[in-house]
Structures are given as C-alpha cells and as structure tokens.
Design an enzyme around this catalytic site. Structure first.
Site, PDB file in Angstrom:
ATOM      1  N   GLY B 194       0.832  -1.199   0.000  1.00 49.53           N
ATOM      2  CA  GLY B 194       0.000   0.000   0.000  1.00 49.53           C
ATOM      3  C   GLY B 194       0.869   1.252   0.000  1.00 49.53           C
ATOM      4  O   GLY B 194       1.947   1.268   0.582  1.00 49.53           O
ATOM      5  N   GLU B 437      -1.934 -11.451   5.516  1.00 52.93           N
ATOM      6  CA  GLU B 437      -1.430 -11.901   6.817  1.00 52.93           C
ATOM      7  C   GLU B 437      -1.532 -13.410   6.957  1.00 52.93           C
ATOM      8  O   GLU B 437      -1.874 -13.935   8.003  1.00 52.93           O
ATOM      9  CB  GLU B 437      -2.173 -11.203   7.965  1.00 52.93           C
ATOM     10  CG  GLU B 437      -1.884  -9.722   8.081  1.00 52.93           C
ATOM     11  CD  GLU B 437      -0.411  -9.414   8.256  1.00 52.93           C
ATOM     12  OE1 GLU B 437       0.283 -10.172   8.952  1.00 52.93           O
ATOM     13  OE2 GLU B 437       0.041  -8.417   7.674  1.00 52.93           O
TER      14      GLU B 437
END
Lengths: 736, 676
Positions: B194, B437
C-alpha cells in the site's frame, strides 16, 4: 527482468485474411471490409495453425491476439497439455452442440476480436460513464457487422458475438422488451411493435421491479386505470415506493417501457398486466410529460447498463398499449380473461431459462478456466524438501477448492441445456393456450435458476479466493465475474422466493401421490417429480468406496433424501395445521424446511440429468470417462457436504460416508491430470476471458505487469502529488 | 499500552506473508487496537476531549464526500487530500497523544483508507524495531515529520505467504560498501504494498541478502524510490500502481522493480543482523518478539471480522425491519420481511455469529496481553498454542465473515447490489482478510500442525494443556464408536455447556481421524510431506472443528459472566442459536461420530426455529447495540432512522449521470436509430 520480447506472430484472428475466401482449415471468412496482403497472411495463418496443432492438438483460436508472449507457452502450462487422455476438440464440440457450431462460433469470434472497437481490454480502467458509452458503441458496431454479414436477429452468430464480448453490450433489456411483446402481445400488437424493435426505431425496457417491491408481483403499486371516456389507460406511481427501480436500459437509453402495473377497470382491480408506455421523446430523447426518469447510481457491477428509475404521473396511453394475448379490456371497460392467471408469468420463465446459458453459466466456466490455469503456473512452497516449488494445483486443498466448481460448470451445462429443451417443448403448447406443462416448467425454471445462480456465485467466489492476493486484482478478471454472477441471485426472482415456488409445486405433487393410491394419477405425475412414487430403499447397498462411483447408486441416494425431506416438510406443515395453526402461518413456520427439501430435489434433478447426459456419450469412451469423474465428484461432493441428511434416517451409515469420502478424495488426482484440458475445452478466447491470470499461454505474471502499467493511475500523472503531497512535504520542511 | 509499547508490538512481521499493511489498516487500524479494551467500539469516544471533538465535527474540511460517485483516480486524490489536511490540522492543533490522534483520525477518516498510513503503521515501527540507534536518528525524525514518506515492501508478484520463496536480492559490494538491489525475475517484482504506487518516496524492502558469495536469507533495507522535490522515480527504479482492484480504490497498492540499484551499506536495518564493511555477516540474536507480533496482528484481525460482520448485520436487520413484502396472511398488510422465517434463518445465525466473534476478538486481545506479559517474564510456554490458535481463528472467523457479509447483502435483495446499501463496499474491503497476513488454508494447516503435535504428545503418554486438553481424553473409550451409545443422552440441546461438550467431541474425533489418516499415508508414502499433502483436506476439517469448538466455548463462558439478567437472557439465546445452527449445518459430523442421534438433530432443527421467533423482537435492538454511526455504516438501507426509500431516491438523484436529463451519450443512440 529484461527478458527478450519474442517476435509477434500474427495470430489467426488478425492474420488470415484472404479476402472473401474461407480459411481452409476452419471455415473462417474474413469480413469483406478487410484488405491485407493475402499471401503473407495465409502463410502465417497456416504456419501458426500447424505449429499450434502440433503443439497442443488444438486450433490456434485459443491463443490470444496481440500479446507479445503468445508465441511461446509457459512451460508449466505446456506440460499440462502434453499427454491428453481425451480429445479436447471433441469435448468442445459436445459443449457447442456439434462441430459445425464450434466452427461457426470461432468464425464469429475471429471477426469480433479483429474489430478494435469491440475489445474489452480497457474495461477495468473505465468509469461507469465510459463503460456505458462503450457498451452502446459495441452494440452499435455489432449490429452494423450483422447487417453487413447477414447475421439475422436471434441467429447463432449474434449469440456467439455476444458471448465473445462477454455480453458487454447495451440494450440487453431491449430484447427482453421485444420478447415480452412476442409472448404477451396479440398478433396485431406483435405486428405493430416487433418491427420497430428490430429496427431499433424504438428502444425498450422492461419495468417491473419497484423501489418497494421486487419478486412479489402482486405487491407492485403502479396503477393503470382505464378511462372509458377517452379509451385510455392512466398509468401512475401513487407512492414513493411505487417508483420503478432497477430496469436496465431505463436510466438513459429507452424510449419505451413495458410497465407492469395493477390494472383497474370498471372499478375493479384485475392484477398485474403489461403496458407499453412511451417515456422519452423520439425527437430529442427528453422525458415525456409526466415522466420522471434517471439512473439509479453506482452498483456492484453492470456499470455498462443504465439501470434506472421511472416515476409516472398520470401518464395516458391508448387502450391498444395493453398487451392482450391473455387478457384484454374492451372499449367499454369490460375485462376479458383469455389465459390462466399464471400466463402473465410466462415472460419471466422465458428470461430465467435464457439467462442460465446466456449469462450465468459462462461466468462460472470462465472463473474455473482462470483459476485452474493460474494454479498450474503459480508455484508456492514445496511438497518435498528436495523438490522445486510445487504448482499450487498439486496441493490437495487447492484441488478441493477448484474441482467441485469445475464439476458444477460441466453439470450445469447439461442441466441448462436440458431445461432449454423442455422449455422449447412446452412453450409452443403454451402459446397455443395449452397450459398443462406450465406448472412444471415454472417450478423447474424457478428452482434451477435459484440453484444454478447460487452455486455459480459460490463457485466463482471460491475460484477468486483460490487465486490468493492476485484474485483481488480486477486484472485477474475474477472480481468482475463475481460481481456480475452474484446479481443473478436476486434479479429475475429472489432465490429464496423461487425455491419456495418450487416447493409449492413439490408439495402439490406429493399430495397428489397420496390422494388416490395405486390409481392412474400416479402415472400423470410430471416427469421431474415422477421419482416421488418410485420404489425406494431404506438403506444404501454400497459396500465399498468403488460402489459410490455407480451413477445409479448416487442418483438413488439423492432421490431418497429428496423424497424423505419433501415428505418431512409436508408432514411438518400438516402437523402445524392439525394443531390449529392458520394455513399461512403454518406455511411461514415451515419455509426453512421447504427450502431445504427443494434444494435436495434440485440436486437430485441435476445429478440425474448429468448422468443421463453421460449415457448418451458412451460412444466416446475417453470423454465419457473424464466427464463421469466429474459427475461422480459432483454427486459425492453434494453428499459429503450434506452428510447429515443422508445419515439422518440411516440411509447411509457412518462407514458408508467414509467410503464416499474415500471415493471422493481418490477422484481428485485423476481430475488433476485433466484439469487444464477440461478448462481448455470451454474454449474461451483470451480476449473474452480478459484476465491477466487466466490466459491460454500461461504467462500470467508478464501480463499482470504489462496491464498494470497501462492503468490510468500510471499513465495520467499524479495530480494528488502536486496538489497535496508536495505541500505536505514542503510545509513541514519550512517549519523545520 | 503506551506509545512505545504499541510501536514495539507492531513492528515488522516477517513471517506472515501478504501484509495487512498492504491494505493499510494503518495507523488508524493499529490505534483502534488500543481501544480493544472497550468492548463496543464507540463507548470510548470519551477518550477525546469534547473540545477536540467539536473542533473536528464543526470543521468544514471534515465533511465526508460520497465516494461512490467518484472514479478511482478521484478517490485516491480525495484520500491523499484528507490525509494532508489531517496531518496539517494535527500539526496546527498540536495533537500528539496517541489516543487523541486515534479519535481525531476516527472522526476524520471514518472508514477511510489512507495512502500515507503505511508510513506510520509499517515504516516507522520497522525502523524502531530493526534499526540501530544511529539509523533511527537518521531516519526517524524525517519520517515522523513526513519529510520522507515510507512504505513496507514484502510481497512479490510470485510469492506471498511462502516467505522463503521471495526472490528480490541484495548483494553486498565491499568495494563501494553498497548493496546492489535487484528484481531478477518478473515474479520478483514487489507487488501489492500500500502507498507504494504513487505516494511513497522510500520503501523498506525485504530481500535475500548475499554477501561473500553466500545467501543469508531475508533482511530489511531502506530504499529511496522517488526523488525528493520532484517525486520522480530514481534511476534503476520502476515503480507504479498495480491497477484497479476489487476494493481499496483509494489506495495506491504498488509495484517496485529494481535494476542494479545501489544503496549504502548503512541502509540495511542492522539492529539484529549486520554486514560489516568487509562483507562479514554477523548473525542476529534470536528474536522472540517477531513471533508475538504475528500473533498480535492475527488476533487483531479476529476483532476486525467481528466488526465487519456486525456492520453487515446492522444494515441487513434494519432494512429487513423496514422492507415490507408479500403476505403471510391474505388480506393483512404486507409484513416486514424480518417476519419471514426464511429471512430470520438467513440473518439471525449471522447476528449470533457477530456476537460470538466479538467475544472471541476480546478474548484474543486479553490473551495476547496476558501472554505478552508472561513473555516479558521469560515464560514462553503458552506461545505455541496461542500462535496456533490465532492462525486458525483468523482463518475461521474471516472465512465465516466473508460468506456472512455476502449473505447479508443478498438478504437485502436487489437493493443490496446497489452501492447505496454500503454492503458491496464492506465486502470488498473485508474479503482480502482471507488472503493477507497468511492465506487462510495455510493458516488452517498451521493450526493442524499444532493439533497433530499435541495428538502425538498425548499418544506418547504426555498430557497437553489449554484449549487442546480434550485430546487427553482420546485414548479413553469415550470416542470409540462401539462405546458411544452412552453419549447422546448426555447432550442437552438447551444447555450451552452441554453443546460445548458436543463440539469438543466433534473436534476430538476429527483430530483423531486426521491423525490416523496421516499416519496411514506416512506408512504408504514414505515421505512425510507427501503424506501431509494427501491428508490436508482432513487436516483443515480438524482445524475448523477445533476453532468452532473454541468459539462455542468462549461464547458460552462469556454469557455466564454477564450479570445483568435481561442481557444474559438475550445473549444466551444467541449463544444457543450459534451452537445449534452449527450442529444443524454440520449434522453429518455429529451423527457420524455418534455424538448425537437422529432424533436429537430433529430436535435441534426444531429448537432453532423456536429461537428465531424468540430473537425476532430483540433483533433491531441487538444490532443497535453495536452502536455504529450512520456515517460509519455508509448505508442508505441501514440508516438508524429507517427512512430508507426517500433517501434512496435522493441518493440516486445525486449520481453524476443524472446531472442532465438527456445524457451526452444520446448521440450514440441517435446515430443508431438513424442508421438501422
């Protein structure tokens, strides 16, 4: 990276133009407008065809056009095509309904893909506005092509054309408008309106759903009140919730709407009827007096369609604008009924049958193609410490994610075609006023629409998530497939409501079997529920895992569970009634079981259709074998995910469930070997898949990188930097 | 936790694959964790002084634009603008206290994605944790002051969860005392981080370290990527936006390709491992904290599942109370669709799930803090179980939530498909949780590894403790099929405790089946890895059953702790519904394991329907209790006041397509009509 870019080989779709001569290999004819050095192109075409046939035994059509990587195959996907246990081309022919259809489809696809105006490439980068404009432009372009090449309305060519641009065309609802007039209009009305539609002199939409009501037709509030003095209907939206909401092509395109409204004549409400209402000026497209109209704003998908709203303020239309094949209002206001109450639903049946093959199923097939192809070029972690990283498709958990949807993609192909046949069979009777088959057709089409749209949606999402992070990128093509398919769970009838419509039919059929035991009524059970009276076993006879690979055994198992659940749901309903519950409360209190029973019934129907379709393929043993594995997997996957239903009355024992599970797990490695070929057989062109991950040649990463670089976020500068980031950085510096 | 503590906790997670930070839960998200303490997010808004709150609420710069009508570039621009304004305001108002910053951000950004957020959530914490004092002195000040904007680049195009597979290289050149960074293949291009595409000018890059001809594995390097002042990519750097995604339109997730790009030796973060000027590699001390942070982020995600599902339930339940449709009894007015059994059956089990996950999220946070304290005292004994549990629960809750949000959306019929419902956005924002994750299937298999290890331990005569202690009972006759006839009578379907026992038996049975199948495969296949792969479907089933048991157990325990009788009663119904619905959906497991009989399953199905009726009157109150503000929900259908239709019409009229009555694209229609 710096890898050398291989020379671009003109692919078939661009390279074979021998002016107005058919390609000798596949019968493809280039449009006459093309001019190209014929000899060079012919040679290239033949060379590329030979090369590709030698390589994978398939025509070159499957290879994408225009991408630099197309002339080489990714070794990881190439190896999957080395040894073929069946002939992919033959399977494609089966899916197309014959080799001649395959040839025709490819011919159309070649033409479509050679038109830059019809490319889907920029879709992911466009705004809603741009998508809408592009879709109209494409439609326009295809219509022009059709005119030039003599593709007639409703022809296979036009259907294939639509498939090759993934239905990314304007005026989809215009055709529903036209079809509805054909099914609900009198011969006179058809004669008047149909040519106008065909020539696009008017643009229609089908306005049924309102802000406050959807699937429940009787709840619609729009009114059409007959005024005998002027021989007109006054069409009106009496409340906020009566505003028509959602119809495609309504927001910005349509000039006419087929409005479903409550007919009021001679002071009596006669229920829903269809009216043709002009909504926009044919001169300047402005809304007509009394019409408030617009776009309903952004949605999950269907950005190319202008779903709209329509508010009618005492709009007057002539008496002749009510569609009157099944009901009419005489000039004096007398209401005359010509059909059964259900006949107004006919147009919905038509659409539900249409969308399964035309819209819903290809989305699942594409998702499977993309996810399976990506799973053989994506390598991750190791299966053995000494090995190179493994293809993710070699992981059992990945097979568990992808093969059930793949099996469904095949199962539903046969199911949807079977339904289409039944539809054609019964439709002609119905148009002639024989409604005997309508209840079954209605029940079957409602139920299968619900089931297929549910399963296809789950399957597409499963495929998307099986692609990990990259499945989240729009460039994978998967998010768009999902947002598109998921709409089908609520449009054309909300699925739960549809399941319950089928449930009513099942209950009625079951009660019929109880009425006169042993009498002739049993023989008259509609075909899809005939099994309700078939002899039933109390226990499954399976003794080994291999027994679960017998189609008869698993079909019977599904029949058993469906019958038990239907009986059970009727029993619950009757028990509540006997305990004094009101009929309607009793129904509501048992709807969860009815839905459950209906789902089991539909699973049975689909298993049965799939196995029967396979029987017809026994003359092609290699294909029969590979499809039978999918049929086995489909049936067993359903049994295992609903194991409780099969264990419940002891039909299957715990030990038998374990056998079924073993049979299921043992199928996975066999399907693994054929997985790429099974998705190749769907024969989607790369242009039509429009996926950086799912291309035929397997070069997913290169494509992903190349496509990302084309994003406007990379090509159009970064105004946010100049406006905000720079002052942010410098503002601080000045203070420091 | 004080600021130092959370910074310490949040530092670079190095084993978890695709980063949470790739999607910028960012500073805001991390701060949100701080108020995990407050069970209902929202209660804690008292943390911000009323003065500051008014400051924000009355500030015209803080108005929320409707993003639904904007293009992706516009949304990115709005996001950057918001961040810029916010940073400037915080500077101006001198807001520095973390709690104040959090509430400031919460009010300012609502659910907003923030491209500069990675600088705070990943770049600075990684610097703090892995940088030497000298490195911190050099970089920390400028990054805190946004003189440089940093991000964190780990995931590559070809590798995510399997970290060892990352291909980016950093080769040390002792002559110039520089590292040469390379993206040797297409698949090694950094992909997804990001803020990387357009916003950041520095990145912490994870790369395979080569020095003196040897590879030493992954290490972190500070890499300048854009020129200060012009923001142009530096020579040797190819950087950009990865294009449109399912959601996160505001975020410039990016790619980064490096061609023989040189950085000074000092740019390797050297708090733990070092490369000496001559190229000698110095090994790091064992860093246990890394283990803990992975656990922390994943346990945070359990709470995030709860929050997203609660939002979706709020919208669907409220709309179902406003929407009237069809009839139950002829002649009567159309009922609220929430009165239909099928609608209740769709929504109430999800509502119960939302509550269950809220409690599990709270438990995870408490456990994390407790165990973190133990670690501080040098006690690491509980860490492996916690690690296994968070991996599994992250997967279990995010998979369930993913499906449940979609179910809520579809329960809203056609209008759920419009962006006005807010549900498409909740879905696309949540769904990457299943892959980042740690991809969920991989997570489930990590839990399975722990379960298999525990099983082996029990098998070899040792006792295990914690959530898996039920495995201690395995060798006994309890779950032997021929002996279980005594069990079914013991399951009381009205007792949450008894149902917890049933789930425990199911978990024990499925763990044992997986373990036995694994053993069989090991005998047949020789290779453990191949055997593992061929048992992995069973292993995932076992993990799911284990997690399901944990959720039921925690929900049951939590309900007992609630003092207020009326609240306990309503939550007990939800707890029962959650447990019974799970049994109904997995009836095969309970029947096949002879944990319950056919007639009990029938009773379960009957009881579920009674509970639906019992929960119906409280349904709206139960979603109101989540206490989401309308602006947070972002939904016309889920408005607190229920005035759905009027506002829906108003919303649509705002669409840019409706600015003129005849749209400019009419030209296409016109030419169509004239040419055919």
């Amino acid at each position: 990276m710096g890898s050398p870019v291989p020379p671009v080989r003109p692919p078939h779709s661009l390279g074979a133009a021998i002016a107005s001569t058919e390609c000798v290999l596949c019968g493809w004819t280039p449009p006459s407008s093309w001019s190209a050095p014929a000899v060079w192109l012919e040679a290239t075409h033949l060379a590329s065809l030979r090369q590709s046939q030698a390589m994978e035994g398939n025509p070159v059509h499957r290879v994408s056009a225009g991408d630099a990587w197309s002339s080489s195959m990714h070794p990881d996907i190439e190896s999957e095509r080395h040894s073929q246990s069946f002939n992919v081309e033959e399977l494609t022919n089966i899916l197309d309904g014959g080799a001649q259809n395959t040839a025709l489809r490819r011919k159309v696809e070649s033409i479509i893909h050679s038109e830059p105006e019809l490319s889907l490439k920029d879709n992911y980068f466009m705004t809603q506005n741009e998508r809408y404009e592009a879709a109209i432009k494409k439609k326009f372009h295809i219509l022009m092509l059709a005119q030039r090449l003599g593709w007639s309305e409703g022809s296979s060519e036009l259907q294939y054309a639509s498939r090759s641009v993934s239905g990314d065309l304007g005026f989809a609802i215009h055709h529903i408008f036209q079809k509805t007039i054909r099914s609900l209009g009198s011969e006179e009305q058809i004669a008047k309106w149909d040519p106008l539609c065909s020539k696009f002199q008017i643009l229609g939409t089908y306005a049924q759903t309102e802000l406050g009501h959807g699937t429940y037709l009787q709840g619609l509030e729009t009114e059409a009140t007959y005024d005998a003095a002027t021989q007109e209907f006054v069409v009106h939206s009496p409340t906020m919730t009566a505003i028509k909401w959602w119809p495609g092509d309504l927001g910005r395109s349509a000039t006419h709407a087929l409005v479903q409204a409550q007919l009021i004549c001679s002071g009596a409400r006669q229920g829903m009827h269809a009216f043709i209402v002009p909504i926009r000026s044919l001169d300047d497209h402005s809304p007509l007096p009394g019409i408030t109209i617009g776009d309903i704003g952004p949605k999950m998908d269907f950005e190319h369609t202008d779903n709209g709203f329509l508010k009618l303020d005492h709009v007057r239309i002539p008496r002749e604008n009510m569609l009157n094949r099944f009901a009419q209002v005489l000039p004096d206001g007398t209401y005359v009924k010509l059909g059964v109450p259900k006949s107004n639903y006919l147009s919905m049946v038509v659409v539900r049958v249409d969308i399964l093959l035309g819209e819903v199923l290809p989305l699942l097939q594409k998702a499977c193609t993309i996810a399976v192809r990506y799973a053989v070029i994506r390598r991750q972690s190791r299966l053995r410490p000494s090995d190179p990283e493994a293809k993710v498709l070699d992981y059992q958990t990945q097979q568990q994610k992808l093969f059930p949807p793949l099996a469904m993609a095949y199962a539903f192909h046969f199911v949807a075609n079977n339904l289409l046949e039944f539809f054609h069979h019964s439709y002609s009777f119905i148009l002639d006023g024989d409604f005997a088959l309508l209840p079954e057709l209605h029940a079957l089409s409602a139920g299968l629409k619900a089931m297929l749209s549910d399963f296809c949606t789950q399957g597409v999402e499963q495929c998307r998530r099986a692609c990990g992070g990259h499945g989240y990128s729009k460039l994978s093509g998967l998010p768009s497939l999902l947002t598109r398919v998921t709409a089908s769970c609520t449009y054309e009838g909300e699925n739960t409501v549809l399941y319950l419509q089928t449930a009513r039919f099942l209950i009625k059929s079951y009660l019929n079997t109880q009425k006169s035991p042993g009498s002739a009524s049993k023989g008259s059970l509609p075909q899809s529920v005939a099994y309700l009276t078939a002899p039933d076993l109390a226990r499954c006879p399976a003794q080994t895992a291999a027994d679960f690979l017998q189609p008869e055994l698993y079909t019977t198992a599904w029949a058993h569970v469906a019958v038990r659940l239907i009986k059970d749901s009727v029993h619950h309903l009757q028990t509540l009634r006997q305990a004094g519950a009101d009929e309607h409360d009793a129904w509501n209190q048992t709807t969860v079981i009815h839905v459950q029973a209906t789902k089991a019934h539909l699973y049975y129907v689909t298993v049965k259709i799939f196995t029967e379709a396979l029987e017809k393929l026994e003359s092609q043993p290699a294909i029969h074998q590979v499809l039978k594995r999918l049929s086995d997997l489909y049936a067993l996957h359903g049994i295992l995910t609903n194991a409780g239903d099969f264990l419940h009355d002891g039909f299957l024992s715990g030990a038998q469930i374990d056998m079924a599970r073993k049979a299921y797990l043992d199928l996975l490695p066999f399907i693994r070997k054929d997985a790429i070929l099974l998705t190749d057989a769907f024969d989607f062109t790369d242009q039509c898949l429009n996926s950086a991950l799912g291309c035929y040649d397997g070069h997913a990463y290169e494509r992903l990188f190349q496509w990302a670089q084309k994003s406007p976020t990379n090509t159009e500068g970064n105004p946010a930097y100049e406006k905000y980031i720079r002052p942010l950085l410098q503002g601080r510096r000045a203070r420091l | 936790m004080d600021r130092g503590a959370w910074e310490a906790t949040i530092h670079g997670v190095t084993k978890s694959g695709t980063r949470l930070s790739d999607f910028t839960f960012t500073f805001k998200g991390i701060l949100k964790v701080l108020v995990f303490n407050c069970f209902w997010i929202g209660q804690a808004s008292g943390d911000l002084s009323q003065e500051n709150k008014n400051l924000i609420l009355n500030d015209p710069d803080f108005q929320h634009e409707n993003l639904n009508f904007l293009s992706r570039s516009q949304r990115y621009e709005v996001a950057v603008k918001k961040s810029a304004i916010m940073v400037q305001k915080m500077r101006k108002f001198g807001i520095a206290d973390p709690a104040e910053i959090m509430w400031f951000k919460k009010l300012h950004l609502v659910n907003f994605v923030e491209p500069v957020g990675l600088n705070y959530s990943m770049f600075i914490p990684t610097l703090l944790n892995q940088g030497t004092t000298a490195q911190q002195e050099k970089w920390l000040h400028s990054s805190k002051g946004l003189e440089i904007i940093g991000t964190y680049a780990q995931t590559e195009m070809g590798h995510g969860t399997h970290l060892r597979g990352l291909e980016t290289t950093a080769t040390y050149d002792p002559e110039t005392q520089e590292f040469i960074l390379n993206s040797p293949t297409v698949t090694s291009i950094k992909w997804w981080p990001g803020g990387l595409g357009k916003t950041s000018n520095h990145a912490i890059v994870l790369a395979q370290l080569f020095t003196q001809g040897k590879c030493y594995g992954l290490h972190a390097f500070i890499v300048p990527i854009r020129e200060l002042g012009t923001h142009k990519p530096l020579p040797g750097i190819t950087v950009g936006d990865i294009g449109p995604k399912f959601g996160y339109d505001e975020m410039d997730n990016g790619y980064l390709k490096m061609d023989n790009y040189r950085i000074p030796r000092e740019n390797m973060l050297m708090k733990h491992a070092q490369v000496k000027p001559d190229g000698t590699y110095v090994k790091p001390l064992n860093n246990k904290l890394t283990y803990g942070t992975m656990v922390f982020i994943r346990s945070f995600l359990v709470g995030e599942s709860a929050r997203s599902l609660s939002k979706a339930c709020t919208i669907a339940v409220r709309y179902s109370a406003v929407r009237h449709q069809s009839e139950i009894n002829p002649g009567e007015p159309e009922p609220q669709i929430l009165d239909y059994q099928t609608q209740q059956y769709k929504l109430f089990p999800l509502l119960a799930t939302a509550y269950a996950f809220q409690f599990v999220g709270a438990y995870m946070k408490e456990t994390y803090l407790r165990i973190n304290e133990d670690i501080g005292h040098g006690d690491l004994s509980e860490l492996p179980e916690l690690h296994a549990l968070t991996a599994g629960l992250k997967a279990f809750t995010s998979w369930t939530t993913n499906t449940a949000i979609e179910a809520c959306r579809m329960a809203c019929g056609g209008h759920g498909y419009s962006h006005c419902s807010g549900l498409p956005n909740i879905y696309v924002t949540f769904t990457p949780t299943c892959t980042f994750e740690g991809e969920n299937t991989v997570m489930m298999l990590q839990t399975a590894r722990f379960l298999m290890k525990s099983y082996d331990q029990v098998h070899s005569g040792k006792l295990v403790c914690g959530m898996v202690s039920y495995l201690n009972d395995l060798p006994s006759q309890r779950i032997q099929p021929q002996q279980v006839a005594v069990w079914p009578t013991m399951v009381d379907i009205n007792s949450p405790d008894s149902l917890t026992e049933a789930y425990k038996l199911r978990a024990a049975r499925l763990v044992e089946i997986a373990a036995k199948n694994l053993q069989t495969e090991v005998i047949h296949r020789k290779s453990k890895e191949v055997a593992w792969n061929l048992t992995s479907i069973d292993l995932v089933r076992a993990s799911e059953a284990h997690c399901h048991y944990v959720v039921v157990k925690l929900f049951t325990e939590k309900v007992l702790q609630i003092q207020e009788k009326s609240i306990q009663a309503v939550l007990r119904r939800l707890c029962l519904l959650y447990s019974l619905y799970g049994i109904s959906q997995n009836a095969g497991d309970f029947l096949q394991g002879s944990i319950m009989t056919e007639s009990q399953i029938t009773q379960v199905n009957g009881r579920i329907k009674e509970l639906l009726t019992a929960i119906r009157p409280d349904a709206v109150a139960l979603v109101d209790a989540f206490d989401f503000q309308d602006v947070t929900l972002g939904s016309v259908l889920g408005r607190y006041d229920g005035n759905v239709y009027e506002n829906l019409f108003e919303w649509a009229k705002k669409s840019p397509l409706n600015k003129t009555e005849v749209h400019e694209s009419y030209k296409h229609l016109k030419s169509l009509q004239s040419k055919l």
